[in-house]
Design a protein around this motif. Structure first.
Motif, mmCIF file in Angstrom:
data_model
loop_
_atom_site.group_PDB
_atom_site.id
_atom_site.type_symbol
_atom_site.label_atom_id
_atom_site.label_comp_id
_atom_site.label_asym_id
_atom_site.label_seq_id
_atom_site.Cartn_x
_atom_site.Cartn_y
_atom_site.Cartn_z
ATOM 1 N N GLU A 2 37.707 -7.584 -30.498
ATOM 2 C CA GLU A 2 37.399 -8.148 -31.802
ATOM 3 C C GLU A 2 36.444 -7.237 -32.543
ATOM 4 O OE1 GLU A 2 34.618 -11.822 -33.164
ATOM 5 O OE2 GLU A 2 36.156 -12.231 -31.673
ATOM 6 N N ALA A 3 36.685 -7.050 -33.854
ATOM 7 C CA ALA A 3 35.831 -6.181 -34.645
ATOM 8 C C ALA A 3 34.402 -6.709 -34.647
ATOM 9 C CB ALA A 3 36.360 -6.098 -36.077
ATOM 10 N N LEU A 4 33.430 -5.791 -34.529
ATOM 11 C CA LEU A 4 32.038 -6.180 -34.544
ATOM 12 C C LEU A 4 31.590 -6.424 -35.976
ATOM 13 C CD1 LEU A 4 30.637 -3.633 -31.985
ATOM 14 C CD2 LEU A 4 31.161 -6.025 -31.595
ATOM 15 N N SER A 177 32.792 -6.027 -15.905
ATOM 16 C CA SER A 177 33.111 -6.865 -17.037
ATOM 17 C C SER A 177 31.874 -7.060 -17.896
ATOM 18 C CB SER A 177 33.626 -8.230 -16.561
ATOM 19 O OG SER A 177 32.564 -8.999 -16.027
ATOM 20 N N ALA A 178 32.122 -7.365 -19.180
ATOM 21 C CA ALA A 178 31.017 -7.692 -20.081
ATOM 22 C C ALA A 178 30.335 -8.977 -19.656
ATOM 23 C CB ALA A 178 31.541 -7.808 -21.515
ATOM 24 N N ASN A 179 30.985 -9.758 -18.809
ATOM 25 C CA ASN A 179 30.408 -11.011 -18.337
ATOM 26 C C ASN A 179 29.321 -10.794 -17.298
ATOM 27 O OD1 ASN A 179 33.450 -11.220 -18.870
ATOM 28 N ND2 ASN A 179 32.784 -13.337 -19.166
ATOM 29 N N VAL A 180 29.542 -9.856 -16.354
ATOM 30 C CA VAL A 180 28.651 -9.765 -15.189
ATOM 31 C C VAL A 180 28.180 -8.342 -14.902
ATOM 32 C CG1 VAL A 180 28.427 -10.241 -12.722
ATOM 33 C CG2 VAL A 180 29.734 -11.805 -14.150
ATOM 34 N N ALA A 181 29.075 -7.460 -14.455
ATOM 35 C CA ALA A 181 28.658 -6.164 -13.924
ATOM 36 C C ALA A 181 28.085 -5.239 -14.992
ATOM 37 C CB ALA A 181 29.823 -5.482 -13.209
ATOM 38 N N VAL A 182 28.664 -5.243 -16.186
ATOM 39 C CA VAL A 182 28.162 -4.350 -17.241
ATOM 40 C C VAL A 182 26.740 -4.713 -17.648
ATOM 41 C CG1 VAL A 182 28.466 -3.670 -19.657
ATOM 42 C CG2 VAL A 182 30.407 -3.569 -18.078
ATOM 43 N N PRO A 183 26.441 -5.990 -17.986
ATOM 44 C CA PRO A 183 25.042 -6.293 -18.304
ATOM 45 C C PRO A 183 24.095 -6.040 -17.141
ATOM 46 C CG PRO A 183 26.397 -8.293 -18.331
ATOM 47 C CD PRO A 183 27.322 -7.136 -18.274
ATOM 48 N N THR A 211 32.934 -10.625 -25.423
ATOM 49 C CA THR A 211 32.420 -9.255 -25.367
ATOM 50 C C THR A 211 31.590 -8.900 -26.597
ATOM 51 O OG1 THR A 211 34.209 -8.550 -23.913
ATOM 52 C CG2 THR A 211 33.042 -6.825 -25.105
ATOM 53 N N PRO A 212 32.095 -9.066 -27.824
ATOM 54 C CA PRO A 212 31.238 -8.749 -28.977
ATOM 55 C C PRO A 212 30.013 -9.635 -29.070
ATOM 56 C CG PRO A 212 33.286 -9.768 -29.697
ATOM 57 C CD PRO A 212 33.455 -9.433 -28.255
ATOM 58 N N ALA A 213 30.116 -10.888 -28.602
ATOM 59 C CA ALA A 213 28.947 -11.767 -28.614
ATOM 60 C C ALA A 213 27.886 -11.254 -27.646
ATOM 61 C CB ALA A 213 29.363 -13.191 -28.260
ATOM 62 N N MET A 214 28.292 -10.817 -26.471
ATOM 63 C CA MET A 214 27.358 -10.248 -25.504
ATOM 64 C C MET A 214 26.703 -8.990 -26.063
ATOM 65 S SD MET A 214 25.739 -9.767 -22.666
ATOM 66 C CE MET A 214 26.293 -10.978 -21.479
ATOM 67 N N ILE A 215 27.502 -8.144 -26.699
ATOM 68 C CA ILE A 215 26.956 -6.920 -27.281
ATOM 69 C C ILE A 215 25.937 -7.248 -28.366
ATOM 70 C CG2 ILE A 215 27.522 -4.894 -28.681
ATOM 71 C CD1 ILE A 215 30.261 -4.879 -27.184
#
Length: 244
Positions: A2-4, A177-183, A211-215
């Motif tokens: 999704e576009a940021l 994943s943006a959910n767990v390992a990346v953060p 993903t964009p929400a986490m970012i």
């Protein structure tokens, strides 16, 4: 992906596009030249997180995550960054999560681990599931760091001492994943004193909108947010001598 949304005060940070290299934006957004300094080849490493066949490949144990990595272009962008890093002499590390067939040494203290143990595809040491997934190219000089436990590619692994021995100060983070390992990777890198750069279009999670929400709401507070094109542009130029 999704576009940021546009940058707002208190929102995520991302590098300015190359065409605006001469003029930093207002607020905390780094300019292209600032990003160029952050990801200088001799002091930077590129980390791919769990970009293995059993996670993002065709035979994934997590087909929804694999589909997100493919459909968003994240996996393709990881491959582009790895190729750019190889050309520029930037050290590449591949962080792989695996377990012994007997499960010894692996976690069982969270629902995530117990659910993973019941999946039809297991990330067993030495199996095809723990090989780096296409189209990512693994060069002889790349370093593959494997872990049997935990949620982070850095905590309790060899990544930190390897980076220090290589003289790295910046870690460029990609993968899932943006959910767990990346953060986890980003937080641990920052806690250890590294500058973290997250490549927004080279990470993926589920659902896609997460993903964009986490970012925007979390990773931007501790890391520089850039795109594949921006980081690759910083690494363009004549081939450089790779560090021994």
């Amino acid at each position: 992906m999704e576009a940021l949304p546009p940058v707002r005060n208190g929102g995520y940070r991302r590098a300015s596009p190359c065409r605006g290299a001469g003029t930093p934006r207002r607020s905390r957004v780094p300019s292209f030249h600032q990003l160029l300094e952050q990801v200088e080849a001799s002091t930077t490493a590129l980390l791919t997180v769990e970009c293995q066949q059993g996670v993002v490949g065709k035979g994934s144990a997590l087909p929804e995550l694999a589909a997100a990595a493919s459909s968003s272009g994240a996996l393709r962008n990881v491959a582009r960054l790895v190729a750019a890093a190889h050309d520029a002499g930037v050290q590449v590390l591949h962080a792989v999560a695996e377990q012994r067939p007997d499960g010894r040494g692996s976690n069982r203290n969270a629902r995530l681990f117990r659910a993973a143990a019941r999946l039809p595809v297991q990330q067993h040491t030495g199996s095809a599931a723990v090989r780096i997934a296409p189209p990512i190219d693994v060069a002889p000089e790349d370093i593959v760091v494997r872990r049997l436990h935990g949620l982070s590619p850095l905590a309790g692994t060899d990544v930190d001492p390897i980076l220090r021995n290589l003289g790295c100060r910046t870690l460029v983070v990609t993968g899932v994943s943006a959910n767990v390992a990346v953060p986890n990777a980003v937080f641990d890198a920052v806690n250890l004193g590294y500058t973290a750069v997250v490549v927004a279009d080279a990470i993926a999670g589920v659902p896609a909108e997460y993903t964009p929400a986490m970012i925007r709401n979390t990773l931007s507070l501790v890391a520089t947010i850039a795109t594949t094109d921006e980081v690759a542009a910083c690494w363009k130029g004549p081939p450089r001598v790779r560090r021994a």
